[in-house]
Design an enzyme around this catalytic site. Structure first.
Site, PDB file in Angstrom:
ATOM      1  N   PHE A   1     -35.908  12.075   7.898  1.00  0.00           N
ATOM      2  CA  PHE A   1     -37.260  12.061   7.774  1.00  0.00           C
ATOM      3  C   PHE A   1     -37.171  13.521   5.982  1.00  0.00           C
ATOM      4  O   PHE A   1     -37.513  14.765   6.620  1.00  0.00           O
ATOM      5  CB  PHE A   1     -38.568  12.725   8.449  1.00  0.00           C
ATOM      6  CG  PHE A   1     -38.978  11.110   9.453  1.00  0.00           C
ATOM      7  CD1 PHE A   1     -37.919  10.259   9.634  1.00  0.00           C
ATOM      8  CD2 PHE A   1     -40.242  11.123  10.037  1.00  0.00           C
ATOM      9  CE1 PHE A   1     -37.558   8.791  10.284  1.00  0.00           C
ATOM     10  CE2 PHE A   1     -40.536   9.980  10.140  1.00  0.00           C
ATOM     11  CZ  PHE A   1     -39.345   8.665  10.401  1.00  0.00           C
ATOM     12  N   GLU A   2     -37.623  13.008   5.156  1.00  0.00           N
ATOM     13  CA  GLU A   2     -37.217  14.104   3.973  1.00  0.00           C
ATOM     14  C   GLU A   2     -38.489  13.913   3.570  1.00  0.00           C
ATOM     15  O   GLU A   2     -39.122  13.236   3.165  1.00  0.00           O
ATOM     16  CB  GLU A   2     -35.896  13.531   3.339  1.00  0.00           C
ATOM     17  CG  GLU A   2     -34.610  14.326   4.602  1.00  0.00           C
ATOM     18  CD  GLU A   2     -33.435  14.131   3.542  1.00  0.00           C
ATOM     19  OE1 GLU A   2     -33.656  13.764   2.224  1.00  0.00           O
ATOM     20  OE2 GLU A   2     -32.281  13.814   3.939  1.00  0.00           O
ATOM     21  N   GLY A   3     -38.746  14.772   1.529  1.00  0.00           N
ATOM     22  CA  GLY A   3     -39.971  14.083   1.231  1.00  0.00           C
ATOM     23  C   GLY A   3     -41.033  14.304   1.223  1.00  0.00           C
ATOM     24  O   GLY A   3     -41.459  15.280   2.233  1.00  0.00           O
TER      25      GLY A   3
END
Length: 587
Positions: free
Chosen positions: A373-375
């Site tokens: 999971f990024e951003g």
């Protein structure tokens, strides 16, 4: 001239005469001491009075906070005041034992006074006062900071050495400790094998994050305003083997992890599953992505022929996965990536996530799941300040979903995570929006997920790339581009660290067999590439405590699991340099 505060009419003249300024060097005439500043210095102009003032310059991920901890009296009223200039300048106090306070100005082109009041709690003997700016808004100035109220008093002698240290419950990953109270102590510090691992105000603590079947030595000290006692007599404890066997995921002692571009093509080209060399122990299929940011419905779409002319058929892809598994390799579906924002804002999204991920795992016969999971996938709501007890729905629902998947597939289920440094190690300085607000709510947002799943987590491989400077446990900023960055970032995971600088809220260390170091495979793969010699230096330092350079590590971890890279495809494009470096080191 008397300063009027609420309830001042009830104070006698004698009581008012006893008020003092508890702030030390509030005019910054003696440099920055005892202030702790992330990006501050003293200047001779502009000043409000005297010869010096504070100048601090916020950056993109740093609000340039300066703070000091002062002694106060319980159940007492204090006035915090100071003169500031600049845009979005804050002045506040935390750890009051009641309601923490802050005040701010949006714009002060000339010196402007800020002031606020608070009352300490029944057991409060210390508070932290601070000033800070706002991210990327330019330099601010502060001068003549004062904290007026009853003097906190001082203790002239450190406490005596604690006695009666003993072990309680011992599990495969934790040891409970207790000891006899010490007169005059306001707190205690717990040491494991010579390193401080916890602070507490009580007479018991549980040290977690330990390795199974390992002997540990523990000591405790007592603290007060005057300092810290000598360490107590040592007690030892040996953790038992894990009840689930510990090694049920059957990874090799040292593993090479790589992401395989399975749903897209880029400049590195498409690599067929059957063409991935045997050196790769864990292969993450990149990526499963949601139908919408908040749906929780994850889909894995293989790269189409129009984009990847050499893509294999579904039948050949599945057969190659089975062949890898027969050779002892693990193949996982990785969820998220740079473009796959996932926010499980509701229980319906949580349930959709579990259902859709299970469908992908079952369809392709996969070994488990990687969370990338990024951003803006993970962030913390205002007021969510305890990583051990999160309340933000996207965090709580993700933890619940992962625990459900682990329970469904059992002990052989492989669970890995690949957060960015901003979401993990940056939590040493900042956590969420902070106790006084104003920080990026994504700071440290992976910590509650990692902590809640530490007993189920197979591997954590933080992306030590595409990162800004991060403060290490030496309280120095470290930047990408050399072994020093990887050593400092990994040392934090294996040593543990106080979250947002709170010594009473420590993120416990992970086991070394749970940690791999994330690096780009080549200069094309991402910012932060390091040459093979720097990879070797990193591994030498962490596993042998040699070739370390200037960073002082807090241990030696020969059981460090290995390396992760973005990506298999980029390594192939670069002639398998990363793979060859791993193979030559671990054999």
């Amino acid at each position: 001239m008397a300063l009027a505060v609420p309830g001042s009419a009830a104070l006698s003249s004698a009581a008012r005469a006893a008020d003092a300024d508890a702030a030390v060097n509030g005019g910054f005439e003696s440099g920055l001491s005892p202030w702790t500043c992330t990006a501050g210095t003293t200047v001779i102009s502009p000043v409000h009075s005297g010869a010096s003032a504070l100048q601090a310059t916020p950056q993109g991920s740093d609000n340039a906070q300066c703070a000091q901890t002062v002694s106060v009296r319980p159940n007492s009223q204090y006035t915090l005041a100071g003169w500031v200039r600049g845009s979005y300048v804050y002045l506040g106090a935390s750890g009051t034992g009641t309601t923490d306070v802050s005040t701010w100005t949006q714009s002060a082109p000339d010196w402007q006074k800020l002031a606020t009041t608070f009352t300490t709690g029944a057991n409060t003997t210390k508070v932290t006062i601070y000033t800070h700016g706002w991210y990327g808004t330019g330099a601010y100035y502060a001068d003549d900071v004062s904290l007026t109220g009853p003097g906190g008093g001082t203790t002239t002698q450190p406490p005596t050495v604690p006695t009666g240290l003993k072990t309680g419950s011992v599990t495969a990953t934790s040891v409970a400790l207790s000891w006899t109270p010490v007169t005059g102590a306001t707190g205690y510090a717990v040491y494991r094998d010579g390193f401080k691992v916890a602070s507490t105000s009580g007479t018991s603590a549980t040290v977690s994050g330990l390795n199974p079947s390992t002997a540990y030595a523990f000591q405790v000290t007592a603290t007060n305003d005057a300092g810290e006692s000598a360490r107590s007599a040592t007690v030892t404890a040996t953790t038992p083997a894990r009840s689930d066997g510990g090694g049920s995921t059957q990874l090799p002692a040292h593993a090479l992890v790589g992401y395989l571009h399975a749903s897209f093509a880029n400049g590195s080209g498409y690599t067929r599953m059957a063409d991935v060399p045997d050196s790769w122990d864990v292969i993450d299929l990149a990526f499963g992505e949601p139908t919408s940011v908040t749906s929780g419905d994850i889909r894995f779409n293989r790269c189409p022929v129009s984009e990847c002319p050499n893509v294999e058929s579904d039948a050949d892809f599945k057969a190659a996965i089975k062949a890898k598994q027969a050779a002892g390799k693990k193949v996982l579906i990785s969820i998220g990536g740079q473009n796959g924002q996932v926010q499980l804002t509701t229980t319906a999204a949580r349930d959709a996530f579990v259902s859709s991920v299970s469908k992908i795992i079952d369809q392709y016969g996969l070994d488990g799941l990687d969370i990338d999971f990024e951003g803006h996938s993970l962030s913390l709501n205002t007021g969510d300040t305890d990583f051990k007890n999160p309340t933000t729905p996207v965090v709580v629902n993700l933890i619940s979903a992962l625990k459900t998947l682990k329970a469904k597939y059992g002990t052989t289920f492989v669970l890995t995570m690949a957060p960015e440094t901003f979401f993990v190690q940056n939590g040493y300085q900042f956590y969420g929006s902070g106790k006084w607000g104003g920080q990026d709510p994504r700071c440290g947002a992976y910590l509650p997920v990692i902590h809640a799943l530490r007993d189920d987590l197979t591997l954590l491989h933080v992306q030590d790339y595409n990162s800004g400077p991060i403060m290490g446990l030496d309280n120095q900023y470290h930047s990408m581009g050399g072994a020093d960055f990887h050593i400092a970032m990994t040392d934090m995971l294996l040593t543990g660290f106080p979250v947002a600088g709170d010594a009473n809220n420590v993120f416990p260390p992970l086991r070394p067999d749970q940690v791999a170091i994330g690096m780009p495979a080549s200069v094309n793969a991402g910012n932060g590439y390091v040459a093979p010699a720097e990879v070797t230096k990193t591994l030498d330092c962490l596993t042998k405590k040699t070739n370390c350079g200037s960073y002082p590590t807090h241990g030696t971890w020969p059981a460090l699991r290995g390396l992760m890279t973005w990506s298999v495809n980029w390594d192939r494009f670069a002639g398998w340099e990363f793979q060859r470096t791993f193979d030559s080191y671990f054999g």
